[in-house]
Design a protein around this motif. Structure first.
Motif, PDB file in Angstrom:
ATOM      1  N   LEU A 156       0.807  -1.215   0.000  1.00 63.75           N
ATOM      2  CA  LEU A 156       0.000   0.000   0.000  1.00 63.75           C
ATOM      3  C   LEU A 156       0.845   1.272   0.000  1.00 63.75           C
ATOM      4  O   LEU A 156       0.744   2.120   0.896  1.00 63.75           O
ATOM      5  CB  LEU A 156      -0.954  -0.012   1.198  1.00 63.75           C
ATOM      6  N   ILE A 174      -7.093   3.710  -1.264  1.00 67.42           N
ATOM      7  CA  ILE A 174      -7.450   2.600  -0.375  1.00 67.42           C
ATOM      8  C   ILE A 174      -8.875   2.119  -0.673  1.00 67.42           C
ATOM      9  O   ILE A 174      -9.806   2.927  -0.739  1.00 67.42           O
ATOM     10  CB  ILE A 174      -7.359   3.034   1.110  1.00 67.42           C
ATOM     11  N   ASP A 218      -8.783  -3.162   1.793  1.00 69.19           N
ATOM     12  CA  ASP A 218      -7.465  -2.777   2.299  1.00 69.19           C
ATOM     13  C   ASP A 218      -7.503  -2.312   3.753  1.00 69.19           C
ATOM     14  O   ASP A 218      -6.448  -2.196   4.391  1.00 69.19           O
ATOM     15  CB  ASP A 218      -6.888  -1.616   1.473  1.00 69.19           C
ATOM     16  N   VAL A 220      -4.445  -1.733   6.463  1.00 72.24           N
ATOM     17  CA  VAL A 220      -4.050  -0.389   6.886  1.00 72.24           C
ATOM     18  C   VAL A 220      -3.931  -0.316   8.402  1.00 72.24           C
ATOM     19  O   VAL A 220      -2.927   0.162   8.950  1.00 72.24           O
ATOM     20  CB  VAL A 220      -5.067   0.661   6.389  1.00 72.24           C
ATOM     21  N   ASP A 252      -5.281   9.142   1.732  1.00 74.59           N
ATOM     22  CA  ASP A 252      -6.658   8.688   1.900  1.00 74.59           C
ATOM     23  C   ASP A 252      -7.143   9.000   3.319  1.00 74.59           C
ATOM     24  O   ASP A 252      -6.438   8.768   4.291  1.00 74.59           O
ATOM     25  CB  ASP A 252      -6.732   7.180   1.626  1.00 74.59           C
ATOM     26  N   ARG A 267      -2.132   2.912  -7.244  1.00 71.82           N
ATOM     27  CA  ARG A 267      -2.058   1.796  -6.295  1.00 71.82           C
ATOM     28  C   ARG A 267      -0.618   1.288  -6.210  1.00 71.82           C
ATOM     29  O   ARG A 267      -0.352   0.194  -5.722  1.00 71.82           O
ATOM     30  CB  ARG A 267      -2.978   0.659  -6.756  1.00 71.82           C
TER      31      ARG A 267
END
Length: 414
Positions: free
Chosen positions: A34, A71, A75, A79, A98, A198
């Motif tokens: 990520l 995100i 995800d 996270v 995000d 991404r």
């Protein structure tokens, strides 16, 4: 002049150590997938966080975890796991774009830095994100005049973040630029179903293209410039103007770059920032720094949009324009601590007295030096070849399997 924090990229432990050894004040890195360099660099794992934190704390270097991709719902658990682990291991801050990441960091009391992907271009947007973050990366398209206006307003209006301290402004100082507005690009997604947002950019903008007129079929090859591939950003020659703009953090791009890139770029900018602080920043030094920066990966240099340019300066060829390249020679086999001598097994090409060599490794980082003395198979010789065991006085420790390279001139075709 307020002190400028020099922020280094770290795509692996070799680059991390190179940043620490060459004077970085902070490092930023990605874990797992990520982050915006999920495809371009090896990236660290969750299990690496304690070691990253330990090495950086020993040098009093701040650590920033990049969680700056788009995100999705699936995800969110990842996270929270990443942020909880970062908090647990003492990572300094999270770089986010995000709102889900921002909120997750706030819930555990982690410092938040706003990524350039948010595209902050004015003081009112700074005020909004001051509710959540202490440091903000401004849009890459702003001029230094615009940056200075924002930093002056922060001071004048006393705009503070969650920590109670004045908001700190960060800008990109050196490295790759792309055609996208502050990093948001959909070209790779449309072409390869591989989203740059991404962390999976295919860099198809860096290629040569032929333009076709739809009505007549007339073709025109764009052969003099790679019209979607900007030159690399470089601010070392305008660093006095950058400092005058009131920025607090200068970010060096390059998490996908080799450790010698990190070592060289951080070393040059460390010297330049120090010279600003001591009043010794001058043209002659800038010329020397530029020559050093040209030795490692680059697409040519320009000042970005900081001086008010309306259009980019485009690359005139594919790949790197570096004036030097590394050639693999062999690997480390033993280290003799008292005399500080390293032993290497030569596996390719040769090595001679007078050569400039580079040694890299996860703990060693990236060390460059000239060979002034050498033993080959326990004999004092001037040259070693494939299959030989070579010992070289180093002055620093190496580890088994550290890689040995020779630095040679690189003929760049443009």
């Amino acid at each position: 002049m307020q002190r400028i924090e020099l922020m280094a990229p770290a795509g692996n432990f070799e680059s991390l150590q190179a940043a620490l050894d060459n004077g970085a004040d902070s490092v930023y890195f990605g874990v797992e997938q990520l982050n915006m360099r999920a495809r371009a660099s090896i990236n660290f794992t969750l299990d690496d966080l304690p070691e990253i934190s330990k090495r950086c704390k020993a040098k009093k270097v701040r650590t920033y975890l990049t969680l700056n991709t788009i995100i999705y719902d699936h995800d969110l658990s990842i996270v929270k796991t990443l942020i909880n682990k970062a908090k647990e291991t003492g990572i300094t801050a999270v770089i986010a774009m995000d709102q889900a990441v921002i909120m997750a960091a706030r819930e555990v009391g982690m410092e938040v830095h706003i990524s350039t992907q948010i595209n902050i271009t004015n003081i009112e947007t700074v005020k909004f994100y001051a509710l959540f973050a202490d440091t903000m990366v401004l849009s890459r398209e702003l001029s230094l005049r615009q940056v200075k206006k924002i930093t002056e307003q922060i001071e004048k209006e006393q705009i503070k973040g969650p920590s109670g301290k004045l908001i700190e402004i960060e800008i990109f100082g050196h490295g790759a630029l792309c055609m996208a507005v502050s990093g948001k690009c959909y070209m790779s997604l449309h072409s390869y179903n591989s989203s740059a947002n991404r962390g999976a950019c295919k860099q198809n903008c860096r290629k040569k293209y032929t333009v076709i007129e739809q009505e007549t079929g007339f073709e025109m090859e764009i052969d003099n410039e790679y019209i979607m591939s900007p030159k690399d950003l470089c601010t070392i020659d305008i660093l006095d103007q950058v400092a005058d703009a009131g920025i607090k953090v200068l970010k060096i791009e390059g998490r996908g770059r080799a450790p010698e890139y990190v070592a060289k770029v951080i070393s040059c900018y460390r010297q330049a920032i120090n010279s600003l602080e001591t009043g010794t920043y001058q043209k002659e030094k800038v010329i020397d720094w530029m020559l050093e920066l040209e030795k490692v990966y680059n697409r040519g240099f320009w000042n970005g949009y900081y001086l008010g340019q309306k259009l980019g300066e485009w690359s005139i060829g594919s790949g790197s324009h570096a004036t030097q390249k590394k050639v693999y020679i062999g690997k480390g086999t033993h280290f003799f601590p008292k005399p500080q001598i390293g032993e290497f097994k030569i596996e390719a090409y040769d090595i001679s007295i007078g050569d400039t060599i580079l040694i890299t490794g996860p703990t060693t980082g990236a060390k460059e030096l000239e060979v002034n003395d050498m033993m080959v198979n326990d004999k004092k010789l001037a040259k070693g070849a494939k299959g030989d065991l070579v010992t070289i006085p180093l002055g620093f420790r190496i580890r088994p399997s550290d890689k040995l390279y020779k630095i040679v001139e690189n003929k760049v075709e443009v």
